[in-house]
Write a protein that holds these residues in place. Structure first.
Motif, short mmCIF file in Angstrom:
data_model
loop_
_atom_site.label_atom_id
_atom_site.label_comp_id
_atom_site.label_asym_id
_atom_site.label_seq_id
_atom_site.Cartn_x
_atom_site.Cartn_y
_atom_site.Cartn_z
N LEU A 5 0.83 -1.20 0.00
CA LEU A 5 0.00 0.00 0.00
C LEU A 5 0.87 1.25 0.00
O LEU A 5 0.61 2.19 -0.75
N ARG A 6 1.90 1.26 0.81
CA ARG A 6 2.80 2.42 0.87
C ARG A 6 3.48 2.65 -0.49
O ARG A 6 3.60 3.78 -0.95
N GLU A 7 3.90 1.55 -1.14
CA GLU A 7 4.55 1.68 -2.45
C GLU A 7 3.58 2.25 -3.49
O GLU A 7 3.96 3.12 -4.29
N ILE A 8 2.34 1.81 -3.46
CA ILE A 8 1.35 2.31 -4.42
C ILE A 8 1.05 3.78 -4.15
O ILE A 8 0.96 4.58 -5.08
N LEU A 9 0.89 4.14 -2.88
CA LEU A 9 0.64 5.54 -2.56
C LEU A 9 1.81 6.42 -3.01
O LEU A 9 1.60 7.52 -3.54
N THR A 10 3.03 5.93 -2.82
CA THR A 10 4.21 6.67 -3.25
C THR A 10 4.23 6.84 -4.76
O THR A 10 4.51 7.92 -5.28
N LYS A 11 3.90 5.77 -5.49
CA LYS A 11 3.85 5.85 -6.96
C LYS A 11 2.75 6.81 -7.42
O LYS A 11 2.95 7.57 -8.37
N LEU A 12 1.61 6.78 -6.74
CA LEU A 12 0.53 7.70 -7.09
C LEU A 12 0.96 9.15 -6.89
O LEU A 12 0.66 10.02 -7.72
N VAL A 13 1.67 9.43 -5.81
CA VAL A 13 2.17 10.78 -5.57
C VAL A 13 3.10 11.19 -6.71
O VAL A 13 2.99 12.31 -7.24
N GLU A 14 3.99 10.31 -7.12
CA GLU A 14 4.93 10.62 -8.21
C GLU A 14 4.19 10.92 -9.51
O GLU A 14 4.52 11.88 -10.22
N VAL A 15 3.19 10.11 -9.83
CA VAL A 15 2.44 10.31 -11.08
C VAL A 15 1.66 11.62 -11.02
O VAL A 15 1.64 12.39 -11.98
N TYR A 16 1.03 11.89 -9.88
CA TYR A 16 0.28 13.14 -9.76
C TYR A 16 1.21 14.36 -9.79
O TYR A 16 0.82 15.43 -10.26
N GLN A 17 2.44 14.23 -9.30
CA GLN A 17 3.39 15.33 -9.41
C GLN A 17 3.72 15.60 -10.88
O GLN A 17 3.84 16.75 -11.29
N GLN A 18 3.84 14.52 -11.66
CA GLN A 18 4.06 14.68 -13.10
C GLN A 18 2.85 15.37 -13.74
O GLN A 18 3.00 16.24 -14.60
N MET A 19 1.66 14.97 -13.31
CA MET A 19 0.45 15.58 -13.85
C MET A 19 0.38 17.06 -13.49
O MET A 19 -0.06 17.89 -14.30
N LEU A 20 0.81 17.41 -12.28
CA LEU A 20 0.83 18.81 -11.87
C LEU A 20 1.77 19.62 -12.77
O LEU A 20 1.44 20.71 -13.22
N GLY A 21 2.93 19.04 -13.05
CA GLY A 21 3.87 19.70 -13.95
C GLY A 21 3.28 19.91 -15.33
O GLY A 21 3.42 20.99 -15.93
N LEU A 22 2.58 18.90 -15.83
CA LEU A 22 1.93 19.02 -17.13
C LEU A 22 0.82 20.07 -17.11
O LEU A 22 0.63 20.81 -18.07
N ASP A 58 -4.94 -1.41 -8.30
CA ASP A 58 -4.08 -2.13 -7.37
C ASP A 58 -4.31 -1.69 -5.93
O ASP A 58 -4.35 -2.51 -5.01
N ARG A 59 -4.48 -0.38 -5.73
CA ARG A 59 -4.73 0.15 -4.39
C ARG A 59 -6.02 -0.41 -3.82
O ARG A 59 -6.06 -0.84 -2.65
N LYS A 60 -7.05 -0.48 -4.63
CA LYS A 60 -8.34 -1.01 -4.18
C LYS A 60 -8.24 -2.50 -3.83
O LYS A 60 -8.83 -2.95 -2.86
N LYS A 61 -7.47 -3.25 -4.62
CA LYS A 61 -7.28 -4.67 -4.34
C LYS A 61 -6.58 -4.88 -3.00
O LYS A 61 -6.96 -5.73 -2.21
N ILE A 62 -5.55 -4.08 -2.78
CA ILE A 62 -4.81 -4.20 -1.53
C ILE A 62 -5.69 -3.80 -0.35
O ILE A 62 -5.68 -4.47 0.70
N LEU A 63 -6.45 -2.73 -0.49
CA LEU A 63 -7.35 -2.32 0.59
C LEU A 63 -8.39 -3.40 0.88
O LEU A 63 -8.74 -3.64 2.04
N LEU A 64 -8.84 -4.09 -0.16
CA LEU A 64 -9.80 -5.18 0.03
C LEU A 64 -9.15 -6.32 0.82
O LEU A 64 -9.76 -6.85 1.75
#
Length: 160
Positions: A5-22, A58-64
């Motif tokens: 879960l922590r890895e997925i949250l970290t990856k989501l933060v990275e992707v959203y940071q890229q989206m913010l830059g765009l 993936d996040r939803k699967k892990i939370l389940l």
């Protein structure tokens, strides 16, 4: 599971940071009416949205899995409630990751709203110019069957 879960949250933060830059680049392109740059950025945004959708699944699967492993009373619990149930070693980093994700998503949403407003203003200006040039009124709506509504009104009397 908590590490996943922590890895997925970290990856989501990275992707959203890229989206913010765009989003920031897109605002500059919109203001400068740089159509090719807008198209390039939009394609990159689509790729990032695909990555976000995959990570969210993936996040939803892990939370389940976590919900099933903790207890029945947490079957419908939100992510923060679940994080508070984890061991102390992971709890702090998961809360931090979740807060970072929440903050970056809010920033992206704010920038995207501004970009949407700029796009709508540009479209209104284009529609106005088209209406003036063509002597027709083009409405940004659709009639039955998905056909665009075009109202042709004679504005000038050339016979006079």
């Amino acid at each position: 599971m908590w590490l996943e879960l922590r890895e997925i949250l970290t990856k989501l933060v990275e992707v959203y940071q890229q989206m913010l830059g765009l989003s920031k680049q897109k605002r500059i392109a919109l203001v400068g009416v740089n159509i090719s740059e807008i198209e390039r950025i939009t394609k990159q945004e689509q790729v990032l949205l695909s990555v976000v959708n995959h990570l969210e699944r993936d996040r939803k699967k892990i939370l389940l899995k976590i919900r099933k492993n903790i207890n029945e009373q947490y079957a419908n619990a939100d992510i923060i409630t679940l994080i508070l149930q984890c061991d102390d070693e992971n709890k702090a980093s998961l809360i931090e990751s979740h807060e970072r994700l929440k903050e970056i998503i809010e920033k992206v949403q704010t920038h995207n709203k501004t970009n949407t407003d700029l796009t709508m203003q540009a479209l209104s200006a284009v529609n106005y110019q088209l209406n003036v040039l063509s002597q027709a009124s083009v409405a940004p709506t659709y009639a039955d069957g998905g056909k665009e509504v075009v109202d042709r009104k004679k504005r000038l009397n050339f016979e006079a």
